[in-house]
Design a protein around this motif. Structure first.
Motif, PDB file in Angstrom:
ATOM      1  N   GLU A 108      -4.053  43.379 -40.954  1.00 51.64           N
ATOM      2  CA  GLU A 108      -2.918  43.162 -40.062  1.00 51.64           C
ATOM      3  C   GLU A 108      -2.886  41.712 -39.616  1.00 51.64           C
ATOM      4  N   PRO A 109      -1.843  40.979 -40.013  1.00 54.69           N
ATOM      5  CA  PRO A 109      -1.757  39.591 -39.564  1.00 54.69           C
ATOM      6  C   PRO A 109      -1.280  39.544 -38.118  1.00 54.69           C
ATOM      7  N   SER A 110      -1.235  38.367 -37.572  1.00 57.10           N
ATOM      8  CA  SER A 110      -0.745  38.189 -36.206  1.00 57.10           C
ATOM      9  C   SER A 110       0.704  38.669 -36.106  1.00 57.10           C
ATOM     10  N   PRO A 111       1.048  39.354 -35.019  1.00 58.97           N
ATOM     11  CA  PRO A 111       2.448  39.784 -34.863  1.00 58.97           C
ATOM     12  C   PRO A 111       3.381  38.629 -34.501  1.00 58.97           C
ATOM     13  N   ASP A 112       2.823  37.477 -34.178  1.00 57.08           N
ATOM     14  CA  ASP A 112       3.679  36.341 -33.792  1.00 57.08           C
ATOM     15  C   ASP A 112       4.146  35.596 -35.038  1.00 57.08           C
ATOM     16  N   THR A 113       5.042  36.228 -35.789  1.00 51.63           N
ATOM     17  CA  THR A 113       5.469  35.630 -37.051  1.00 51.63           C
ATOM     18  C   THR A 113       6.603  34.639 -36.817  1.00 51.63           C
TER      19      THR A 113
ATOM     20  N   THR B 246       9.748  34.834 -34.140  1.00 55.26           N
ATOM     21  CA  THR B 246      10.073  33.739 -33.228  1.00 55.26           C
ATOM     22  C   THR B 246      11.571  33.411 -33.306  1.00 55.26           C
TER      23      THR B 246
ATOM     24  N   ASP C 198       5.550  43.852 -24.286  1.00 54.32           N
ATOM     25  CA  ASP C 198       5.173  44.026 -25.681  1.00 54.32           C
ATOM     26  C   ASP C 198       4.200  45.183 -25.868  1.00 54.32           C
TER      27      ASP C 198
ATOM     28  N   TRP D 208       5.748  43.400 -40.307  1.00 54.30           N
ATOM     29  CA  TRP D 208       5.860  44.009 -38.985  1.00 54.30           C
ATOM     30  C   TRP D 208       7.249  44.623 -38.863  1.00 54.30           C
TER      31      TRP D 208
END
Lengths: 284, 298
Positions: free
Chosen positions: A36-41, A45, A59, A135
């Motif tokens: 799972e990568p960071s949700p801040d893609t 943004t 969130d 995501w």
């Protein structure tokens, strides 16, 4: 059927499974979210800025809205997604809008749904196309103006699975057929689950014909409006992130006396399709 | 299973060479790909391919799932005959049957390349997905080139290999919307592509109703043997096992729809039957595809 031909692969899998279990025993915590990568893609943004500017978003608290999405997309063309309200639709406070967002899709804003207290429950189920590991998010706006998000990371399908429709001729032959289904018994004053289905290829137009070098023109559903007893209870802006033959499950609250469910669907060529269901009867 | 037996089976069924073929009938050479998902360690050798040798020329059926399989196929042909290749036939556009085409075509220079009429459109709609998938699975440095045959068939067509006729037939939507079979009249061998899976769970990427409706006609072609797209060469029993799975899938999904189950509930609730490989990857997907097709039944 020749079983010896099957056994090696079954055995290989057993060996692999034994290996995986051994690893799991040694690394009890890391396994679940390893990929799972960071949700801040980057996509999020951009979408966040476009839709919500600087408004705060709660969130992944799960107290207002939840997202029901599979761990892996079994079929890239038909990935079931549930937007689940955790609060009741009361005139005092209700979910008035839900956005379904898919970070890595060509158009990340897959759908937005406007709902009312008459919806009964702000639950929507639909199916999306999904090409890449991504995501998937739901953002809910409550009637007090607050924003709440839930998200899940969904892995892409394997094999020969692709987001394209399976039988374009069948979809076109049935183009524009709109069907209501009631799921379970209709009870006065209680939120009742219904489904509206639209036969439509919901084509993205991004597929180039390699022979003619021409792009297939896009042709997709862009608006779905469902009314009960003359009042709109769900209004959705959607695009080709929604699967072929778009399908929406939603709630409405039946009232005393007769009432009709009506659906009005508009596609990207401004073709309009509709259907009416008189309560008391089932089917279309 | 006793360990010794398992070890013996592993040894006897060691991975075949990527260019290994067996002559299942005079002039009919078949390579059985691995029953597995494409990966770097199998180099995309996960589907069956074949060639048929006539007096004048050769026909190749399918190209395997990578540049490596395309080269292995070409080597296998050249190891057995110096005759020209008059036709390369692609049974359908899935990457495990198609991606070997450019390498194969470069090596063997087939005079014709033939597929079902709807293949080019289907591949065009999936090209990006297939390239990304192959690059990920085979761990390639760049996305593979995908080429499709330039000549298409709607209905039936015949190819004369010199004293030997192959009959090509395009089918209505079943495994995909562009399935093509090849029938060798001399040996009565049917090359079914993925209209038949043996041992490997059938994969639904077209129409469950269409597949079941056409299965009797496929079985009734009266082939002495059928080369499936995946799994060993089969008798008519292969059709029966596949039809049992597909009919069971249809009945279970209809029952779930009758109980007003959601797609998610149907996927979670309908178990894969025993006796098939690759169920983990494909059964839930088949339920998904079947559900979204059958929910339109009245």
């Amino acid at each position: 059927m020749s079983f010896p031909a099957l056994l090696p692969s079954a055995l290989r899998r057993l060996v692999a499974l034994a290996g995986a279990l051994a690893c799991a025993a040694l690394l009890p915590l890391a396994a679940q979210a390893a990929d799972e990568p960071s949700p801040d893609t980057e996509q999020w943004t951009g979408v966040r800025q476009y839709l919500f500017a600087d408004r705060p978003i709660a969130d992944n608290m799960g107290d207002v809205v939840e997202l029901d999405a599979p761990f892996r997309a079994e079929d890239a063309a038909v990935v079931p997604i549930g937007l689940k309200a955790k609060v009741d639709q009361t005139p005092g406070r209700y979910i008035r809008k839900l956005w379904l967002l898919v970070d890595k899709n060509p158009t990340p804003i897959a759908a937005s749904f406007e709902l009312t207290p008459e919806s009964g429950r702000a639950d929507i189920e639909t199916r999306i196309r999904l090409e890449e590991y991504t995501w998937v998010r739901v953002v809910a706006e409550t009637s007090d103006g607050q924003l709440h998000m839930a998200r899940k990371f969904v892995r892409a399908a394997g094999g020969c699975s692709a987001p394209a429709g399976k039988d374009m001729e069948a979809a076109l032959a049935r183009l524009g057929k709109v069907k209501f289904k009631l799921e379970g018994e209709v009870q006065q004053g209680k939120p009742t689950l219904a489904q509206v289905m639209v036969s439509h290829p919901n084509n993205s137009g991004m597929q180039m014909d390699q022979v003619t070098r021409l792009f297939v023109p896009p042709h997709y559903i862009r608006h779905v409006e469902v009314a009960y007893a003359g009042k709109v209870i769900m209004s959705a802006d959607v695009d080709f992130s929604i699967s072929e033959n778009p399908n929406f499950r939603f709630y409405f609250t039946p009232q005393a006396g007769s009432g009709e469910l009506t659906a009005k669907v508009v596609d990207s060529k401004d073709l309009t399709f509709s259907s009416t269901l008189s309560l008391g009867k089932t089917g279309t | 299973m006793p360990l010794a037996l398992a070890a013996a089976l592993l040894l006897t069924a060691a991975t075949p060479a990527p260019d290994a073929v067996s002559e299942v009938a005079p002039g009919v050479f078949v390579h059985l790909g691995q029953v597995a998902e494409a990966a770097r360690d199998n180099a995309g050798d996960t589907s069956n391919w074949a060639f048929v040798v006539g007096e004048r020329c050769v026909a190749v059926i399918d190209a395997g799932g990578s540049e490596a399989t395309g080269r292995a196929l070409a080597a296998a042909v050249r190891a057995r005959t110096a005759l020209p290749v008059c036709a390369l036939v692609i049974t359908h556009g899935h990457p495990d049957h198609l991606l070997g085409l450019p390498a194969l075509a470069a090596a063997l220079a087939p005079q014709r390349q033939i597929a079902a009429e709807r293949l080019p459109a289907a591949v065009a709609a999936r090209r990006g997905t297939y390239q990304a998938l192959a690059q990920r699975q085979l761990e390639l440095a760049a996305p593979p080139v995908i080429a499709v045959p330039g000549e298409t068939v709607n209905g039936e067509a015949a190819i004369d290999l010199g004293g030997r006729r192959l009959v090509l037939r395009a089918w209505k939507t079943a495994h995909t919307d562009h399935d093509l079979t090849v029938f060798d009249e001399a040996s009565r061998t049917l090359f079914a592509g993925d209209l038949l899976f043996v041992g490997h769970l059938p994969v639904l990427d077209g129409s469950l109703g269409g597949w079941l409706a056409q299965a009797p006609a496929l079985r009734a072609l009266g082939a002495a043997r059928t080369v499936p797209g995946h799994g060993p060469v089969s008798s008519a029993a292969g059709w029966d096992a596949q039809t049992a799975y597909l009919a069971g899938l249809r009945d279970a999904v209809r029952a779930a729809l009758g109980r007003h189950q959601t797609l998610q509930q149907a996927v979670a609730g309908i178990d894969a039957p025993a006796g098939w490989a690759m169920t983990e990857l494909y059964h839930r997907r088949n339920v998904t595809a079947a559900y979204s097709e059958l929910e339109w039944e009245d």
